[in-house]
Design a protein around this motif. Structure first.
Motif, PDB file in Angstrom:
ATOM      1  N   MET A  30       0.844  -1.181   0.000  1.00 47.08           N
ATOM      2  CA  MET A  30       0.000   0.000   0.000  1.00 47.08           C
ATOM      3  C   MET A  30       0.888   1.242   0.000  1.00 47.08           C
ATOM      4  O   MET A  30       1.800   1.354   0.832  1.00 47.08           O
ATOM      5  CB  MET A  30      -0.896   0.017   1.237  1.00 47.08           C
ATOM      6  CG  MET A  30      -1.768  -1.206   1.405  1.00 47.08           C
ATOM      7  SD  MET A  30      -2.785  -1.125   2.927  1.00 47.08           S
ATOM      8  CE  MET A  30      -4.045   0.085   2.430  1.00 47.08           C
ATOM      9  N   VAL A  31       0.641   2.141  -0.949  1.00 48.45           N
ATOM     10  CA  VAL A  31       1.317   3.435  -0.972  1.00 48.45           C
ATOM     11  C   VAL A  31       0.325   4.453  -0.444  1.00 48.45           C
ATOM     12  O   VAL A  31      -0.756   4.640  -1.014  1.00 48.45           O
ATOM     13  CB  VAL A  31       1.781   3.807  -2.387  1.00 48.45           C
ATOM     14  CG1 VAL A  31       2.527   5.139  -2.360  1.00 48.45           C
ATOM     15  CG2 VAL A  31       2.664   2.709  -2.971  1.00 48.45           C
ATOM     16  N   LEU A  32       0.675   5.109   0.666  1.00 52.73           N
ATOM     17  CA  LEU A  32      -0.255   5.972   1.387  1.00 52.73           C
ATOM     18  C   LEU A  32       0.281   7.388   1.502  1.00 52.73           C
ATOM     19  O   LEU A  32       1.473   7.595   1.741  1.00 52.73           O
ATOM     20  CB  LEU A  32      -0.511   5.400   2.784  1.00 52.73           C
ATOM     21  CG  LEU A  32      -1.176   4.019   2.796  1.00 52.73           C
ATOM     22  CD1 LEU A  32      -0.702   3.191   3.972  1.00 52.73           C
ATOM     23  CD2 LEU A  32      -2.693   4.165   2.823  1.00 52.73           C
ATOM     24  N   GLU A  33      -0.607   8.343   1.322  1.00 52.64           N
ATOM     25  CA  GLU A  33      -0.262   9.749   1.472  1.00 52.64           C
ATOM     26  C   GLU A  33      -0.820  10.247   2.800  1.00 52.64           C
ATOM     27  O   GLU A  33      -2.038  10.256   2.999  1.00 52.64           O
ATOM     28  CB  GLU A  33      -0.829  10.564   0.321  1.00 52.64           C
ATOM     29  CG  GLU A  33      -0.454  12.037   0.370  1.00 52.64           C
ATOM     30  CD  GLU A  33      -0.993  12.808  -0.815  1.00 52.64           C
ATOM     31  OE1 GLU A  33      -0.361  13.804  -1.210  1.00 52.64           O
ATOM     32  OE2 GLU A  33      -2.049  12.406  -1.357  1.00 52.64           O
ATOM     33  N   SER A  34       0.055  10.658   3.693  1.00 53.79           N
ATOM     34  CA  SER A  34      -0.356  11.080   5.022  1.00 53.79           C
ATOM     35  C   SER A  34      -0.942  12.481   5.003  1.00 53.79           C
ATOM     36  O   SER A  34      -0.490  13.354   4.240  1.00 53.79           O
ATOM     37  CB  SER A  34       0.838  11.032   5.976  1.00 53.79           C
ATOM     38  OG  SER A  34       0.498  11.543   7.244  1.00 53.79           O
ATOM     39  N   SER A  35      -1.937  12.693   5.859  1.00 53.60           N
ATOM     40  CA  SER A  35      -2.547  14.024   5.973  1.00 53.60           C
ATOM     41  C   SER A  35      -1.586  15.026   6.601  1.00 53.60           C
ATOM     42  O   SER A  35      -1.758  16.240   6.456  1.00 53.60           O
ATOM     43  CB  SER A  35      -3.815  13.944   6.817  1.00 53.60           C
ATOM     44  OG  SER A  35      -3.520  13.409   8.119  1.00 53.60           O
ATOM     45  N   ALA A  36      -0.587  14.517   7.316  1.00 51.73           N
ATOM     46  CA  ALA A  36       0.413  15.379   7.946  1.00 51.73           C
ATOM     47  C   ALA A  36       1.753  14.657   7.925  1.00 51.73           C
ATOM     48  O   ALA A  36       1.808  13.440   8.099  1.00 51.73           O
ATOM     49  CB  ALA A  36       0.017  15.712   9.385  1.00 51.73           C
ATOM     50  N   PRO A  37       2.847  15.380   7.699  1.00 49.06           N
ATOM     51  CA  PRO A  37       4.156  14.722   7.721  1.00 49.06           C
ATOM     52  C   PRO A  37       4.492  14.259   9.131  1.00 49.06           C
ATOM     53  O   PRO A  37       4.072  14.860  10.117  1.00 49.06           O
ATOM     54  CB  PRO A  37       5.110  15.820   7.251  1.00 49.06           C
ATOM     55  CG  PRO A  37       4.425  17.091   7.622  1.00 49.06           C
ATOM     56  CD  PRO A  37       2.959  16.828   7.475  1.00 49.06           C
ATOM     57  N   PHE A  38       5.237  13.175   9.227  1.00 46.03           N
ATOM     58  CA  PHE A  38       5.682  12.696  10.537  1.00 46.03           C
ATOM     59  C   PHE A  38       7.085  12.114  10.414  1.00 46.03           C
ATOM     60  O   PHE A  38       7.488  11.631   9.360  1.00 46.03           O
ATOM     61  CB  PHE A  38       4.710  11.662  11.114  1.00 46.03           C
ATOM     62  CG  PHE A  38       4.494  10.441  10.248  1.00 46.03           C
ATOM     63  CD1 PHE A  38       5.350   9.342  10.320  1.00 46.03           C
ATOM     64  CD2 PHE A  38       3.416  10.380   9.376  1.00 46.03           C
ATOM     65  CE1 PHE A  38       5.141   8.229   9.533  1.00 46.03           C
ATOM     66  CE2 PHE A  38       3.198   9.263   8.581  1.00 46.03           C
ATOM     67  CZ  PHE A  38       4.064   8.178   8.665  1.00 46.03           C
ATOM     68  N   LEU A  39       7.831  12.203  11.496  1.00 46.23           N
ATOM     69  CA  LEU A  39       9.165  11.630  11.553  1.00 46.23           C
ATOM     70  C   LEU A  39       9.083  10.189  12.030  1.00 46.23           C
ATOM     71  O   LEU A  39       8.283   9.858  12.905  1.00 46.23           O
ATOM     72  CB  LEU A  39      10.042  12.426  12.513  1.00 46.23           C
ATOM     73  CG  LEU A  39      10.359  13.884  12.134  1.00 46.23           C
ATOM     74  CD1 LEU A  39      11.146  14.547  13.252  1.00 46.23           C
ATOM     75  CD2 LEU A  39      11.119  13.939  10.820  1.00 46.23           C
ATOM     76  N   PHE A  40       9.902   9.330  11.436  1.00 42.01           N
ATOM     77  CA  PHE A  40      10.032   7.968  11.944  1.00 42.01           C
ATOM     78  C   PHE A  40      11.420   7.454  11.625  1.00 42.01           C
ATOM     79  O   PHE A  40      12.059   7.895  10.658  1.00 42.01           O
ATOM     80  CB  PHE A  40       8.946   7.046  11.377  1.00 42.01           C
ATOM     81  CG  PHE A  40       9.101   6.714   9.909  1.00 42.01           C
ATOM     82  CD1 PHE A  40       9.750   5.561   9.493  1.00 42.01           C
ATOM     83  CD2 PHE A  40       8.579   7.561   8.929  1.00 42.01           C
ATOM     84  CE1 PHE A  40       9.875   5.247   8.150  1.00 42.01           C
ATOM     85  CE2 PHE A  40       8.700   7.270   7.581  1.00 42.01           C
ATOM     86  CZ  PHE A  40       9.349   6.104   7.189  1.00 42.01           C
ATOM     87  N   ALA A  41      11.885   6.554  12.453  1.00 40.53           N
ATOM     88  CA  ALA A  41      13.176   5.914  12.218  1.00 40.53           C
ATOM     89  C   ALA A  41      12.952   4.658  11.386  1.00 40.53           C
ATOM     90  O   ALA A  41      11.941   3.963  11.568  1.00 40.53           O
ATOM     91  CB  ALA A  41      13.844   5.562  13.541  1.00 40.53           C
ATOM     92  N   PRO A  42      13.867   4.328  10.470  1.00 41.49           N
ATOM     93  CA  PRO A  42      13.678   3.129   9.656  1.00 41.49           C
ATOM     94  C   PRO A  42      13.602   1.878  10.537  1.00 41.49           C
ATOM     95  O   PRO A  42      14.489   1.606  11.330  1.00 41.49           O
ATOM     96  CB  PRO A  42      14.914   3.104   8.752  1.00 41.49           C
ATOM     97  CG  PRO A  42      15.920   3.980   9.437  1.00 41.49           C
ATOM     98  CD  PRO A  42      15.133   5.016  10.159  1.00 41.49           C
ATOM     99  N   GLY A  43      12.492   1.143  10.385  1.00 45.56           N
ATOM    100  CA  GLY A  43      12.228  -0.026  11.209  1.00 45.56           C
ATOM    101  C   GLY A  43      11.011   0.149  12.096  1.00 45.56           C
ATOM    102  O   GLY A  43      10.471  -0.823  12.625  1.00 45.56           O
TER     103      GLY A  43
END
Length: 257
Positions: A30-43
């Motif tokens: 699934m390719v999803l476009e978020s309503s707001a950007p968010f930070l996440f670490a890979p994993g």
């Protein structure tokens, strides 16, 4: 981009499905476009809200590792999930029914299973099934590129060639030795025949156990067996990182996953 030690407070986002790709007969992306950007670490993972699927019609939450690079988020607000359709699974069946243009809701980010390796060390990523998702995120990330290990091996176990994921995408990575092991291969299969644990045992003399960090993700039975092998080779617990997706029922083994 956050470091492995920094904590980002989870937020609630709406994410619109903008593309879908069938990877195998029972795994879809699934390719999803978020309503707001968010930070996440890979994993790390997103906790998806499954409306009305719990007892008494209550909502459920199910965790799915983010399979894309964190660098897609600040540039396009996009992230990707790799989902295995499970019979009777409320989360996977809900996501399987989401249509292009429809949105899901989730809490993000969560999880401590992130890329942590620094310094002159080797890395071996070991995955079964959709457990390859967080490793795809790590290998495509800026964090990994800036903290490249001495060598990287991605060891991916599946039943047969129909269950292999992201082969065309990850095989060309110059930094990575991508090894696929099949527990139920055809006679024509040119690669390793057996489980990831069989590969570790057969190649034990060529591995630098003392100076390698191991990242394990996927079937719980596989992870337990790999950890037994690592213990036999005196790998320190601090050099073993794990994310269990699935604990098999009595009588099942990780060969069935």
């Amino acid at each position: 981009m956050e470091s492995a030690k920094e904590k980002v407070k989870p937020i609630i986002v709406d994410a619109k499905l903008i593309a879908r790709r069938q990877l195998t007969a029972d795994v879809f992306e699934m390719v999803l476009e978020s309503s707001a950007p968010f930070l996440f670490a890979p994993g790390q993972f997103i906790s998806v809200l499954i409306p009305g699927a719990g007892p008494g019609g209550r909502d459920l939450r199910r965790a799915y590792s983010i399979a894309s690079s964190p660098e897609l988020m600040p540039t396009k607000n996009i992230f990707e999930l790799c989902v295995k359709l499970v019979d009777g699974g409320p989360g996977t069946n809900y996501l399987n029914q989401v249509k292009i243009g429809e949105s899901i809701k989730g809490h993000v980010p969560f999880g401590d299973f992130v890329y942590k390796t620094k310094g002159p060390r080797h890395v071996i990523f070991i995955a079964t099934g959709t457990g390859i998702a967080p490793f795809r995120s790590m290998l495509l990330s800026k964090v990994y590129a800036e903290n490249m290990p001495l060598t990287t091996k991605l060891l991916f176990g599946a039943r047969d060639t129909n269950d292999l994921l992201y082969i065309d995408e990850l095989s060309p990575l110059l930094s990575t030795d991508f090894v696929q092991t099949l527990s139920r291969p055809t006679t024509e299969w040119p690669g390793f025949k057996g489980r990831v644990t069989d590969w570790l045992r057969e190649n034990s003399l060529s591995l630098d156990w003392k100076h390698t960090e191991f990242y394990l993700c996927g079937n719980g039975a596989m992870i337990d067996e790999v950890k037994q092998i690592l213990t036999q080779h005196e790998v320190e617990k601090s050099h073993i990182h794990q994310e269990v997706y699935y604990k098999p029922k009595a009588g099942e083994t990780h060969a069935s996953q």
